[in-house]
Write a protein that holds these residues in place. Structure first.
Motif, short mmCIF file in Angstrom:
data_model
loop_
_atom_site.label_atom_id
_atom_site.label_comp_id
_atom_site.label_asym_id
_atom_site.label_seq_id
_atom_site.Cartn_x
_atom_site.Cartn_y
_atom_site.Cartn_z
N ALA A 1 2.84 -0.15 -10.79
CA ALA A 1 2.59 1.09 -11.53
C ALA A 1 1.18 1.12 -12.11
CB ALA A 1 3.63 1.24 -12.64
N TYR A 2 0.71 -0.03 -12.61
CA TYR A 2 -0.67 -0.06 -13.14
C TYR A 2 -1.66 0.28 -12.04
CZ TYR A 2 -5.05 -1.75 -15.04
OH TYR A 2 -6.36 -1.82 -15.45
N GLU A 3 -1.50 -0.33 -10.89
CA GLU A 3 -2.44 -0.08 -9.79
C GLU A 3 -2.32 1.36 -9.27
OE1 GLU A 3 -2.09 -3.30 -6.95
OE2 GLU A 3 -2.51 -4.79 -8.50
N SER A 4 -1.12 1.90 -9.32
CA SER A 4 -0.92 3.29 -8.90
C SER A 4 -1.57 4.26 -9.88
CB SER A 4 0.57 3.60 -8.78
OG SER A 4 1.17 2.71 -7.86
N CYS A 5 -1.53 3.94 -11.17
CA CYS A 5 -2.20 4.77 -12.18
C CYS A 5 -3.70 4.81 -11.89
CB CYS A 5 -1.98 4.23 -13.59
SG CYS A 5 -0.32 4.52 -14.24
N PHE A 6 -4.25 3.67 -11.49
CA PHE A 6 -5.67 3.62 -11.16
C PHE A 6 -5.96 4.47 -9.92
CE2 PHE A 6 -9.42 2.00 -9.09
CZ PHE A 6 -10.32 1.89 -10.13
N HIS B 1 -5.65 12.48 -11.13
CA HIS B 1 -5.24 12.32 -12.54
C HIS B 1 -5.01 10.85 -12.83
CE1 HIS B 1 -3.43 13.07 -16.43
NE2 HIS B 1 -2.54 12.15 -16.12
N ARG B 2 -5.73 10.33 -13.81
CA ARG B 2 -5.47 8.95 -14.25
C ARG B 2 -4.94 9.01 -15.67
NH1 ARG B 2 -10.27 5.57 -12.86
NH2 ARG B 2 -9.29 5.64 -10.81
N ILE C 1 0.84 -1.20 0.00
CA ILE C 1 0.00 0.00 0.00
C ILE C 1 0.87 1.24 0.00
CG2 ILE C 1 -1.62 1.36 1.39
CD1 ILE C 1 -2.88 -1.27 2.28
N SER C 2 1.92 1.22 0.79
CA SER C 2 2.82 2.37 0.89
C SER C 2 3.47 2.67 -0.47
CB SER C 2 3.86 2.08 1.97
OG SER C 2 5.06 2.71 1.69
N ALA C 3 3.91 1.62 -1.17
CA ALA C 3 4.52 1.81 -2.50
C ALA C 3 3.49 2.41 -3.47
CB ALA C 3 5.04 0.48 -3.03
N ARG C 4 2.28 1.85 -3.45
CA ARG C 4 1.25 2.34 -4.38
C ARG C 4 0.85 3.78 -4.08
NH1 ARG C 4 -0.76 -2.85 -3.31
NH2 ARG C 4 -2.49 -2.07 -2.06
N MET C 5 0.76 4.12 -2.80
CA MET C 5 0.36 5.49 -2.43
C MET C 5 1.43 6.49 -2.86
SD MET C 5 -2.65 5.54 -1.15
CE MET C 5 -2.81 7.01 -0.15
N THR C 6 2.70 6.13 -2.67
CA THR C 6 3.79 7.02 -3.10
C THR C 6 3.75 7.23 -4.61
OG1 THR C 6 5.20 6.27 -1.29
CG2 THR C 6 6.31 7.31 -3.16
N LEU C 7 3.66 6.11 -5.33
CA LEU C 7 3.68 6.20 -6.79
C LEU C 7 2.44 6.92 -7.32
CD1 LEU C 7 5.29 5.60 -9.24
CD2 LEU C 7 4.51 3.23 -9.18
N ALA C 8 1.29 6.65 -6.72
CA ALA C 8 0.06 7.34 -7.15
C ALA C 8 0.20 8.85 -6.94
CB ALA C 8 -1.14 6.80 -6.38
N GLY C 9 0.83 9.24 -5.82
CA GLY C 9 1.03 10.66 -5.55
C GLY C 9 1.93 11.32 -6.58
N VAL C 10 2.95 10.59 -7.01
CA VAL C 10 3.87 11.12 -8.03
C VAL C 10 3.13 11.26 -9.37
CG1 VAL C 10 5.97 10.64 -9.35
CG2 VAL C 10 5.94 10.22 -6.89
N ILE C 11 2.38 10.23 -9.74
CA ILE C 11 1.65 10.25 -11.02
C ILE C 11 0.61 11.38 -11.03
CG2 ILE C 11 -0.04 8.95 -12.40
CD1 ILE C 11 1.53 6.39 -11.39
N ARG C 12 -0.04 11.56 -9.90
CA ARG C 12 -1.06 12.61 -9.76
C ARG C 12 -0.47 14.01 -10.00
NH1 ARG C 12 -5.74 11.21 -6.65
NH2 ARG C 12 -6.68 12.93 -5.49
#
Ligand SMILES: [Zn+2]
Length: 249
Positions: free
Chosen positions: A127-132, A146-147, A90-101
């Motif tokens: 990365a796919y899940e973070s994009c979502f 942002h997706r 979860i921590s990895a996805r939240m970080t990456l989602a924040g960067v993508i956003r």
């Protein structure tokens, strides 16, 4: 303390990779071509390759910044997650989602979703899940969602028929220069140790020939000199079937 969310520009194209020098081997020509077209391109490397036998993480990050110049990147950063043991947390996805956003790329290039190296397919999954996640309004209140619109997978390491191939004939030399920026990995001066004798590592010339052969193979599929292969999971739309490229017969 330097925050991972500091100083993030907006981008048109973002490539996310497991290791420094992955994009140089898989999709660097395409990134250069898009930058030449006028798009703002960036690369996010998840690990610094700290399990590699040559060089140090700091050196590889330094080399990746030199390579970024050849790739005409507007932005490149390394998250320094642990090499060879990437985990989809979860921590990895939240970080990456924040960067993508914050980067707001329309298109994202990911590693192919299956393969020999666990870091590569794990990076694709995270990365796919973070994009979502990045597209969920309530994930973070202060930053708009942002997706990415398009996710494409670099398929060069996977033995699959690509969905499409990008002609990188004019970008090939520049991509090679980007790869050879990793002198600790590919330089002729990089010698082996007792544990890993130098004959296990391909020489500079061997690397150049191997990369050229692979790019020639994919270029041949679309009738050009050098190409880079990609796969997508959805169908490709064609507007004009009279003027489609790539000769059939
Ligand atoms: Zn890799």
């Amino acid at each position: 303390m330097h925050d991972v969310f500091d100083d993030l520009p907006t981008l048109d194209l973002l490539a996310i990779a497991a290791h420094p020098d992955d994009v140089e081997q898989t999709c660097g020509g395409t990134i250069i071509r898009m930058a030449e077209t006028g798009y703002r391109c960036g690369v996010l490397d998840l690990t610094a390759g700290d399990m590699g036998t040559r060089g140090t993480p700091a050196l590889r990050i330094e080399e990746s910044q030199a390579a970024a110049q050849h790739l005409l990147l507007a932005w490149r950063r390394n998250l320094r997650w642990p090499d060879a043991r990437l985990e989809n947390t979860i921590s990895a996805r939240m970080t990456l989602a924040g960067v993508i956003r914050r980067l707001r790329p329309r298109t994202v290039i990911l590693p192919y979703w299956t393969g020999r190296h666990p870091d590569h397919y794990r990076a694709a999954e995270i990365a796919y899940e973070s994009c979502f996640l990045a597209g969920l309004a309530r994930l973070e209140e202060e930053v708009p969602p942002h997706r990415p619109f398009k996710i494409i997978y670099s398929s060069v390491y996977a033995n699959v028929t690509p969905t499409f191939v990008v002609d990188i004939s004019r970008q090939f030399e520049r991509r090679m220069a980007a790869l050879l920026s990793y002198e600790s990995q590919y330089g002729n001066g990089a010698t082996g140790s007792d544990l890993f004798p130098s004959h296990l590592f391909p020489s500079h010339q061997e690397i150049v020939e191997r990369l050229a052969a692979v790019a020639r193979f994919y270029g041949n599929l679309i009738g050009v000199k050098y190409g880079e292969p990609f796969a997508v999971k959805e169908s490709i739309e064609i507007q004009d079937i009279v003027n489609m490229p790539v000769r059939s017969i």
